[in-house]
Design a protein around this motif. Structure first.
Motif, PDB file in Angstrom:
ATOM      1  N   THR A   1      12.772   7.147  -2.035  1.00  0.00           N
ATOM      2  CA  THR A   1      12.358   7.638  -3.286  1.00  0.00           C
ATOM      3  C   THR A   1      13.062   6.779  -4.253  1.00  0.00           C
ATOM      4  O   THR A   1      14.225   6.269  -4.229  1.00  0.00           O
ATOM      5  CB  THR A   1      12.647   9.128  -3.390  1.00  0.00           C
ATOM      6  N   VAL A   2      12.505   6.431  -5.430  1.00  0.00           N
ATOM      7  CA  VAL A   2      12.673   5.145  -6.380  1.00  0.00           C
ATOM      8  C   VAL A   2      12.647   6.002  -7.705  1.00  0.00           C
ATOM      9  O   VAL A   2      11.315   6.566  -7.998  1.00  0.00           O
ATOM     10  CB  VAL A   2      11.925   4.033  -6.391  1.00  0.00           C
ATOM     11  N   LEU A   3      13.857   6.030  -8.403  1.00  0.00           N
ATOM     12  CA  LEU A   3      13.680   6.655  -9.731  1.00  0.00           C
ATOM     13  C   LEU A   3      14.179   5.665 -10.860  1.00  0.00           C
ATOM     14  O   LEU A   3      15.166   4.921 -10.857  1.00  0.00           O
ATOM     15  CB  LEU A   3      14.792   7.843  -9.731  1.00  0.00           C
ATOM     16  N   TYR A   4      13.157   5.396 -11.851  1.00  0.00           N
ATOM     17  CA  TYR A   4      13.256   4.446 -12.868  1.00  0.00           C
ATOM     18  C   TYR A   4      13.734   5.591 -14.074  1.00  0.00           C
ATOM     19  O   TYR A   4      12.770   6.623 -14.258  1.00  0.00           O
ATOM     20  CB  TYR A   4      12.031   3.794 -13.156  1.00  0.00           C
ATOM     21  N   PRO A   5      14.402   5.388 -15.138  1.00  0.00           N
ATOM     22  CA  PRO A   5      14.734   6.227 -16.202  1.00  0.00           C
ATOM     23  C   PRO A   5      13.363   6.189 -17.122  1.00  0.00           C
ATOM     24  O   PRO A   5      12.599   5.650 -17.286  1.00  0.00           O
ATOM     25  CB  PRO A   5      15.365   5.358 -17.086  1.00  0.00           C
ATOM     26  N   GLY A   6      12.885   7.640 -17.013  1.00  0.00           N
ATOM     27  CA  GLY A   6      11.800   8.032 -17.983  1.00  0.00           C
ATOM     28  C   GLY A   6      10.604   7.947 -17.160  1.00  0.00           C
ATOM     29  O   GLY A   6       9.295   7.840 -17.823  1.00  0.00           O
TER      30      GLY A   6
ATOM     31  N   GLY B   1      22.037   0.070 -11.288  1.00  0.00           N
ATOM     32  CA  GLY B   1      22.144  -0.897 -12.460  1.00  0.00           C
ATOM     33  C   GLY B   1      21.104  -2.011 -12.351  1.00  0.00           C
ATOM     34  O   GLY B   1      21.237  -3.186 -12.711  1.00  0.00           O
ATOM     35  N   LYS B   2      20.407  -1.804 -11.334  1.00  0.00           N
ATOM     36  CA  LYS B   2      19.178  -2.727 -11.128  1.00  0.00           C
ATOM     37  C   LYS B   2      17.854  -2.306 -10.358  1.00  0.00           C
ATOM     38  O   LYS B   2      18.050  -0.963  -9.781  1.00  0.00           O
ATOM     39  CB  LYS B   2      19.857  -3.637  -9.929  1.00  0.00           C
ATOM     40  N   GLY B   3      16.719  -2.605 -10.877  1.00  0.00           N
ATOM     41  CA  GLY B   3      15.628  -2.126 -10.378  1.00  0.00           C
ATOM     42  C   GLY B   3      15.160  -3.078  -9.084  1.00  0.00           C
ATOM     43  O   GLY B   3      15.855  -3.802  -8.510  1.00  0.00           O
ATOM     44  N   LEU B   4      14.001  -2.561  -8.716  1.00  0.00           N
ATOM     45  CA  LEU B   4      13.468  -3.209  -7.351  1.00  0.00           C
ATOM     46  C   LEU B   4      13.305  -4.901  -7.723  1.00  0.00           C
ATOM     47  O   LEU B   4      12.504  -4.961  -8.782  1.00  0.00           O
ATOM     48  CB  LEU B   4      12.137  -2.630  -6.631  1.00  0.00           C
ATOM     49  N   ASP B   5      13.047  -5.667  -6.717  1.00  0.00           N
ATOM     50  CA  ASP B   5      12.700  -6.988  -6.447  1.00  0.00           C
ATOM     51  C   ASP B   5      11.370  -7.181  -6.361  1.00  0.00           C
ATOM     52  O   ASP B   5      10.856  -8.215  -6.690  1.00  0.00           O
ATOM     53  CB  ASP B   5      13.856  -8.049  -6.196  1.00  0.00           C
ATOM     54  N   LEU B   6      11.154  -6.502  -5.109  1.00  0.00           N
ATOM     55  CA  LEU B   6       9.826  -6.453  -4.413  1.00  0.00           C
ATOM     56  C   LEU B   6       9.436  -5.277  -3.727  1.00  0.00           C
ATOM     57  O   LEU B   6      10.279  -4.470  -3.365  1.00  0.00           O
ATOM     58  CB  LEU B   6       9.859  -7.876  -3.540  1.00  0.00           C
TER      59      LEU B   6
ATOM     60  N   TYR C   1       3.668  -1.016 -10.951  1.00  0.00           N
ATOM     61  CA  TYR C   1       4.742  -1.514 -10.648  1.00  0.00           C
ATOM     62  C   TYR C   1       5.029  -2.936 -11.473  1.00  0.00           C
ATOM     63  O   TYR C   1       6.157  -3.295 -11.961  1.00  0.00           O
ATOM     64  CB  TYR C   1       4.651  -2.257  -9.359  1.00  0.00           C
ATOM     65  N   GLY C   2       3.895  -3.360 -12.125  1.00  0.00           N
ATOM     66  CA  GLY C   2       4.008  -4.234 -13.186  1.00  0.00           C
ATOM     67  C   GLY C   2       4.631  -3.799 -14.492  1.00  0.00           C
ATOM     68  O   GLY C   2       5.683  -4.509 -15.115  1.00  0.00           O
ATOM     69  N   HIS C   3       4.292  -2.571 -14.805  1.00  0.00           N
ATOM     70  CA  HIS C   3       4.957  -2.087 -16.123  1.00  0.00           C
ATOM     71  C   HIS C   3       6.291  -1.694 -15.890  1.00  0.00           C
ATOM     72  O   HIS C   3       7.134  -1.937 -16.784  1.00  0.00           O
ATOM     73  CB  HIS C   3       4.178  -0.597 -16.310  1.00  0.00           C
ATOM     74  N   LEU C   4       6.698  -1.380 -14.567  1.00  0.00           N
ATOM     75  CA  LEU C   4       7.919  -1.236 -14.414  1.00  0.00           C
ATOM     76  C   LEU C   4       9.182  -2.540 -14.351  1.00  0.00           C
ATOM     77  O   LEU C   4      10.416  -2.336 -14.031  1.00  0.00           O
ATOM     78  CB  LEU C   4       8.427  -0.439 -12.971  1.00  0.00           C
ATOM     79  N   GLY C   5       8.356  -3.543 -14.258  1.00  0.00           N
ATOM     80  CA  GLY C   5       9.036  -5.059 -14.253  1.00  0.00           C
ATOM     81  C   GLY C   5       9.432  -5.407 -12.681  1.00  0.00           C
ATOM     82  O   GLY C   5      10.424  -6.310 -12.494  1.00  0.00           O
TER      83      GLY C   5
ATOM     84  N   SER D   1      10.096 -10.954 -18.664  1.00  0.00           N
ATOM     85  CA  SER D   1       9.666 -10.094 -19.860  1.00  0.00           C
ATOM     86  C   SER D   1       8.378  -9.634 -19.509  1.00  0.00           C
ATOM     87  O   SER D   1       7.907  -8.781 -20.290  1.00  0.00           O
ATOM     88  CB  SER D   1       9.842 -10.799 -20.977  1.00  0.00           C
ATOM     89  N   ALA D   2       7.487 -10.069 -18.720  1.00  0.00           N
ATOM     90  CA  ALA D   2       6.107  -9.737 -18.353  1.00  0.00           C
ATOM     91  C   ALA D   2       5.942  -8.383 -18.018  1.00  0.00           C
ATOM     92  O   ALA D   2       6.897  -7.876 -17.065  1.00  0.00           O
ATOM     93  CB  ALA D   2       5.457 -10.721 -17.528  1.00  0.00           C
ATOM     94  N   ARG D   3       4.956  -7.702 -18.234  1.00  0.00           N
ATOM     95  CA  ARG D   3       4.767  -6.277 -17.687  1.00  0.00           C
ATOM     96  C   ARG D   3       3.337  -6.078 -17.018  1.00  0.00           C
ATOM     97  O   ARG D   3       2.821  -5.015 -16.922  1.00  0.00           O
ATOM     98  CB  ARG D   3       4.860  -5.283 -18.904  1.00  0.00           C
ATOM     99  N   ARG D   4       2.558  -7.341 -16.675  1.00  0.00           N
ATOM    100  CA  ARG D   4       1.202  -7.231 -16.408  1.00  0.00           C
ATOM    101  C   ARG D   4       1.384  -8.419 -15.258  1.00  0.00           C
ATOM    102  O   ARG D   4       1.581  -9.548 -15.540  1.00  0.00           O
ATOM    103  CB  ARG D   4       0.311  -7.340 -17.424  1.00  0.00           C
ATOM    104  N   TYR D   5       0.701  -7.914 -14.149  1.00  0.00           N
ATOM    105  CA  TYR D   5       0.938  -8.882 -12.926  1.00  0.00           C
ATOM    106  C   TYR D   5      -0.190  -9.783 -12.961  1.00  0.00           C
ATOM    107  O   TYR D   5      -1.226  -9.599 -13.685  1.00  0.00           O
ATOM    108  CB  TYR D   5       0.564  -8.124 -11.598  1.00  0.00           C
TER     109      TYR D   5
END
Length: 214
Positions: free
Chosen positions: A54-59, A90-95, A116-120, A143-147
């Motif tokens: 399970t992965v939790l990104y803020p908000g 303190g870090k999101g997923l890389d792949l 996933y693009g939106h999450l960076g 900085s991009a948010r679209r794949y």
């Protein structure tokens, strides 16, 4: 906090979907983790690999990818994590790698591409096992948010995050470092057995259970 994570994991556990995906789906995920784990251990580079965590990104709504990769994070032998909580790590997923067999194609090939693009998340791959295809996506920069789609070269999809190529060989998802195909544990065991058999043949010795005879 731990009780909440347990409740979240229970809520995300879809028994019907798990049964529908079956053993082939499970094996593809396990083999992916195995190959990458062996590779990065050989390099001596820390990498965190998890299957259906399970992965939790803020908000953001929680999600559970088939395979997640986070670079430069040590995975302890007895990992206490119940989830990857970005606020804590303190870090999101890389792949992320999703294995699509008979599941929801729109979720993996449309919804997740947007999410996933939106999450960076820098890179996202889908192994479409049923149709024996790979779909790869990459953010142009942090900085991009679209794949943008990854264009394959001779059937190989390059991953800048892994420093490897993904390709389908013999109906299986495999990883390549340059021209060399990464081994899996089963490959290494097979090679070891072959080496032992060759040595036995050269020495004129063979083993039959616990009995040694020439």
């Amino acid at each position: 906090r731990e009780s909440l994570l347990v409740q979240i994991n229970d809520a995300l556990s879809d028994a019907a979907q798990t049964m529908g995906e079956g053993r082939r789906h499970k094996k593809a995920k396990t083999r992916t983790i195995d190959a990458l784990n062996l590779h990065f251990r050989t390099l001596g580079r820390a990498v965190y690999l998890a299957e259906e965590m399970t992965v939790l990104y803020p908000g953001e709504p929680v999600f559970t990818p088939d395979v997640l990769v986070v670079l430069d994070v040590v995975e302890p032998d007895d990992d206490p994590r119940l989830a990857w909580t970005v606020a804590d790590e303190g870090k999101g997923l890389d792949l992320v790698i999703e294995v699509l067999h008979r599941g929801d194609r729109k979720k993996d090939l449309v919804d997740n591409v947007e999410r996933y693009g939106h999450l960076g998340i820098p890179e996202y791959f889908v192994y479409d096992r049923l149709h024996q295809k790979i779909h790869g996506y990459r953010l142009a920069d942090r900085s991009a948010r679209r794949y943008q789609p990854i264009v394959p070269q001779y059937g190989h999809f390059a991953s800048g995050i892994l420093g490897l190529d993904l390709a389908i060989v013999g109906g299986k998802l495999r990883f390549f470092s340059g021209q060399a195909e990464l081994p899996e544990t089963t490959d290494l065991v097979s090679r070891l057995n072959s080496m032992v058999t060759d040595l036995e043949a050269k020495a004129g010795v063979s083993y039959d259970n616990t009995n040694l005879f020439v």
